[in-house]
Write a protein that holds these residues in place. Sequence first.
Motif, mmCIF file in Angstrom:
data_model
loop_
_atom_site.group_PDB
_atom_site.id
_atom_site.type_symbol
_atom_site.label_atom_id
_atom_site.label_comp_id
_atom_site.label_asym_id
_atom_site.label_seq_id
_atom_site.Cartn_x
_atom_site.Cartn_y
_atom_site.Cartn_z
ATOM 1 N N THR A 61 11.127 26.027 -1.961
ATOM 2 C CA THR A 61 10.381 25.399 -0.865
ATOM 3 C C THR A 61 11.330 24.675 0.091
ATOM 4 N N GLY A 109 9.382 23.269 -12.714
ATOM 5 C CA GLY A 109 9.080 23.214 -11.287
ATOM 6 C C GLY A 109 10.289 23.122 -10.380
ATOM 7 N N LYS A 163 3.349 31.058 -5.101
ATOM 8 C CA LYS A 163 3.064 29.623 -5.059
ATOM 9 C C LYS A 163 3.636 28.948 -3.807
ATOM 10 N N VAL A 164 4.828 29.380 -3.379
ATOM 11 C CA VAL A 164 5.471 28.706 -2.244
ATOM 12 C C VAL A 164 5.150 29.357 -0.897
ATOM 13 N N LEU A 215 6.192 32.238 -8.701
ATOM 14 C CA LEU A 215 6.880 31.241 -7.886
ATOM 15 C C LEU A 215 6.802 31.620 -6.413
ATOM 16 N N ALA A 223 10.483 26.234 -7.806
ATOM 17 C CA ALA A 223 9.571 26.119 -6.666
ATOM 18 C C ALA A 223 10.026 25.032 -5.699
ATOM 19 N N GLU A 224 10.506 23.923 -6.226
ATOM 20 C CA GLU A 224 10.976 22.823 -5.378
ATOM 21 C C GLU A 224 12.201 23.252 -4.565
#
Length: 175
Positions: free
Chosen positions: A118, A111, A150-151, A147, A114-115
Amino acid sequence: MFKLATRYSLAKLSPVETARLRLAPLGPGDAEAVRALTDDPAITGAIDFLPSPFTLQAARGLIGPAKVRTDCFLGARTHAGALVAIVGLHLRGDHAVELGYWVGGGARGQGYGAEAVTAAVGLLRQRFPHRFLVAECRPDNAASRGLLLKVGFRDTGDEGHRPGRTIFAYEPKAD
């Protein structure tokens, strides 16, 4: 005058903290960590501007100050200091910012990508509120595509500037 100049520049970006990461512009002292993270065929084979092998000289060139006004690479480090990902930010004309990224082999699937993305999106939305945020991705790169979706990016279906890639556009979630 400085505020006006930095408004249209990637210079002097402030670090961003997340639950597990700190994103900050890479500097000369980061070259060896960048080399170690990036010298991976899974990364250099997917990103057309990265040479393979990815040498210390290539790392220094990537993070050098020559293009800091239009291109900036952020290092995503754990709070313990390990470099786990790199996020590239690139001004495109007067209306867009392109975002790209790669995650080190040992950090994939946790993750961090993605972190980091974001957090970079939040930084860009604050710094450039009127610019479009875009990314390019190969349609067969399921992990990167997932990814981006997702964001908050969506696949536009448009052909990217790089061969074999499509353009994704960021669509902020409604509050």
